[in-house]
Design an enzyme around this catalytic site. Structure first.
Site, short mmCIF file in Angstrom:
data_model
loop_
_atom_site.label_atom_id
_atom_site.label_comp_id
_atom_site.label_asym_id
_atom_site.label_seq_id
_atom_site.Cartn_x
_atom_site.Cartn_y
_atom_site.Cartn_z
N GLU A 95 -13.99 24.76 -3.57
CA GLU A 95 -13.38 24.03 -2.45
C GLU A 95 -13.67 24.70 -1.11
OE1 GLU A 95 -9.34 22.84 -4.94
OE2 GLU A 95 -9.23 24.14 -3.20
N CYS A 117 -12.48 27.08 6.27
CA CYS A 117 -12.02 28.07 5.28
C CYS A 117 -12.97 28.00 4.10
CB CYS A 117 -10.59 27.71 4.87
SG CYS A 117 -9.95 28.76 3.58
N CYS A 124 -10.52 32.87 -9.49
CA CYS A 124 -10.15 34.17 -8.92
C CYS A 124 -9.45 35.01 -9.98
CB CYS A 124 -9.21 33.96 -7.73
SG CYS A 124 -8.74 35.52 -6.94
N CYS A 128 -2.48 35.56 -8.43
CA CYS A 128 -1.25 35.52 -7.62
C CYS A 128 -0.39 34.34 -8.10
CB CYS A 128 -1.59 35.37 -6.14
SG CYS A 128 -2.59 36.75 -5.53
N CYS A 131 -0.43 30.66 -6.43
CA CYS A 131 -1.73 30.11 -6.03
C CYS A 131 -2.38 29.32 -7.16
CB CYS A 131 -2.62 31.28 -5.59
SG CYS A 131 -4.33 30.83 -5.33
N LEU A 232 -0.43 39.97 2.75
CA LEU A 232 0.65 40.91 2.40
C LEU A 232 1.64 40.21 1.48
CD1 LEU A 232 1.53 43.81 3.12
CD2 LEU A 232 2.93 42.82 4.94
N HIS A 233 2.24 39.15 1.97
CA HIS A 233 3.12 38.25 1.23
C HIS A 233 4.39 38.90 0.67
CE1 HIS A 233 -0.13 35.63 1.90
NE2 HIS A 233 -0.79 35.79 0.78
N CYS A 350 -5.20 26.26 -1.47
CA CYS A 350 -6.32 26.81 -2.22
C CYS A 350 -6.24 26.46 -3.71
CB CYS A 350 -6.27 28.32 -2.01
SG CYS A 350 -7.49 29.21 -2.89
S1 SF4 Z 1 -4.12 33.95 -3.31
FE1 SF4 Z 1 -5.29 32.92 -4.93
S2 SF4 Z 1 -7.44 33.07 -4.27
FE2 SF4 Z 1 -6.26 34.56 -3.04
S3 SF4 Z 1 -6.42 36.50 -4.17
FE3 SF4 Z 1 -4.53 35.50 -4.90
S4 SF4 Z 1 -5.18 34.31 -6.71
FE4 SF4 Z 1 -7.03 34.86 -5.56
#
Ligand code: SF4
Length: 364
Positions: A95, A117, A124, A128, A131, A232-233, A350
């Site tokens: 994407e 983007c 990935c 996370c 995501c 960071l989150h 994403c």
């Molecule tokens: S937010 Fe999604 S794309 Fe970004 S590092 Fe974490 S898992 Fe990977």
């Protein structure tokens, strides 16, 4: 893509010069002609390189090709955000998103300046928990040509043919994947994007975002090829382990210490990205912890309201909750800026569009 041919989109500038001299037996300076057509001209066919003689075009086409990405789906949001699902040579889907800097003047108006983007991996490995891409798992790294191919696909869609007056003004490496885990291809893509005979992007218009990978961060900083953003989150190790299980293998304290040492240019600041998830990371103790982190760094804080993805229990903050959190940060002298979530009606977060396709709910 013919396997016996060289894909011109996969050659770096030194590799193209070598190909021109050693394979084609042409003068070195002619690499410039080919490079300009491939990148600035965005042609898909060698026969379109009209300042090459017919004989030269035939010779080039005998040993090279131009591998462009196929657009599998495009969705345009009511706010002008445009999301592309692109198919790579092996059938994998990735994407990329165009985000307008100004509001479109009319429906379908694509002449405003855009930020794009882009993705760097298929899937990935970082998993996370908030995501959609993390849920896909990791398939493979993208090549240099595939990374820049996203820009070329978007330029073709926009009819953006003049690199000296580009519609796509800014690039953010913030799509699918963790860029520092594909560092060689990312660095090659940045050099190619910035080459003066091609697209000539300024490094000041490109930001690469990492979730915090120890290996490669220093090398990336020393390259000076783009700004750094860090996702960071979570402002403490425990919460980071919950939200970003793999990224948290590098303890938060060590990540912050390494950002203190990060090679910044004059007036450059690191961007800290903070996804605001209601009730999870927007509480008073998180404000205090963020203040401690920000006081150690030359950084600015971007607050991004969570864009809900199917299959997670997380909730987006209400406008009041977001404002309360932002105000509390300002009271601690933290420069926090809310970035609007765009394209919520087109699965712009994403990994959402690819996930929707895999689930067979494509509207295309
Ligand atoms: S937010 Fe999604 S794309 Fe970004 S590092 Fe974490 S898992 Fe990977």
């Amino acid at each position: 893509m013919p396997l016996d041919k060289v894909d011109l989109c996969e050659l770096t500038w030194p590799e193209l010069e070598k190909f021109v001299v050693e394979t084609l037996c042409w003068k070195r300076f002619r690499a410039q002609q080919i490079w300009r057509w491939v990148w600035a001209g965005n042609v898909s066919d060698i026969s379109s390189m009209t300042d090459l003689s017919l004989r030269d075009r035939e010779q080039l086409a005998g040993s090279a090709c131009i591998g462009r990405l196929r657009t599998a789906d495009v969705r345009v949001s009511s706010d002008g955000t445009t999301k592309f699902l692109l198919q790579l040579g092996d059938g994998e889907l990735i994407e990329t998103v165009l985000i307008p800097s100004d509001a479109p003047q009319r429906p379908g108006d694509l002449t405003v300046r855009m930020t794009q983007c882009i993705s760097t991996q298929v899937g990935c490995p970082m998993a996370c928990s908030f995501c959609s891409t993390g849920k896909l798992g990791f398939r493979r790294n993208m090549t240099m040509g595939e990374i820049i191919g996203q820009v070329q696909a978007a330029r073709a869609y926009l009819g953006d043919t003049r690199p000296e007056r580009p519609i796509i003004r800014n690039l953010v490496y913030m799509g699918m994947g963790e860029p520092l885990l594909n560092l060689d291809a990312v660095l090659d893509s940045l050099k190619t994007l910035q080459h003066p005979h091609g697209l000539a992007f300024s490094p000041r218009r490109i930001t690469v975002s990492t979730c915090g990978i120890q290996k490669g961060m220093r090398e990336f900083g020393e390259s000076g090829l783009a700004y750094l953003a860090v996702s960071l989150h979570a402002p403490n190790q425990q919460l980071r382990e919950q939200l970003m299980p793999r990224a948290s293998a590098w303890p938060l304290d060590e990540l912050v210490a390494s950002l203190e040492d990060y090679p910044l240019k004059a007036r450059e600041r690191i961007t800290l990205e903070y996804l605001v998830i209601a009730g999870v990371n927007d509480q008073p103790e998180h404000v205090r912890q963020l203040a401690r982190i920000c006081s150690r760094l030359k950084a600015k804080l971007n607050l991004i309201p969570y864009n809900p993805t199917p299959g997670t229990a997380y909730r987006a903050p209400t406008p009041e909750e977001l404002l309360r959190f932002e105000k509390a940060l300002w009271q601690k002298d933290i420069t926090a800026i809310v970035r609007k979530s765009k394209g919520q009606d087109i699965e712009a977060a994403c990994g959402q569009l690819r996930a929707a396709h895999e689930a067979g709910v494509s509207r295309a």
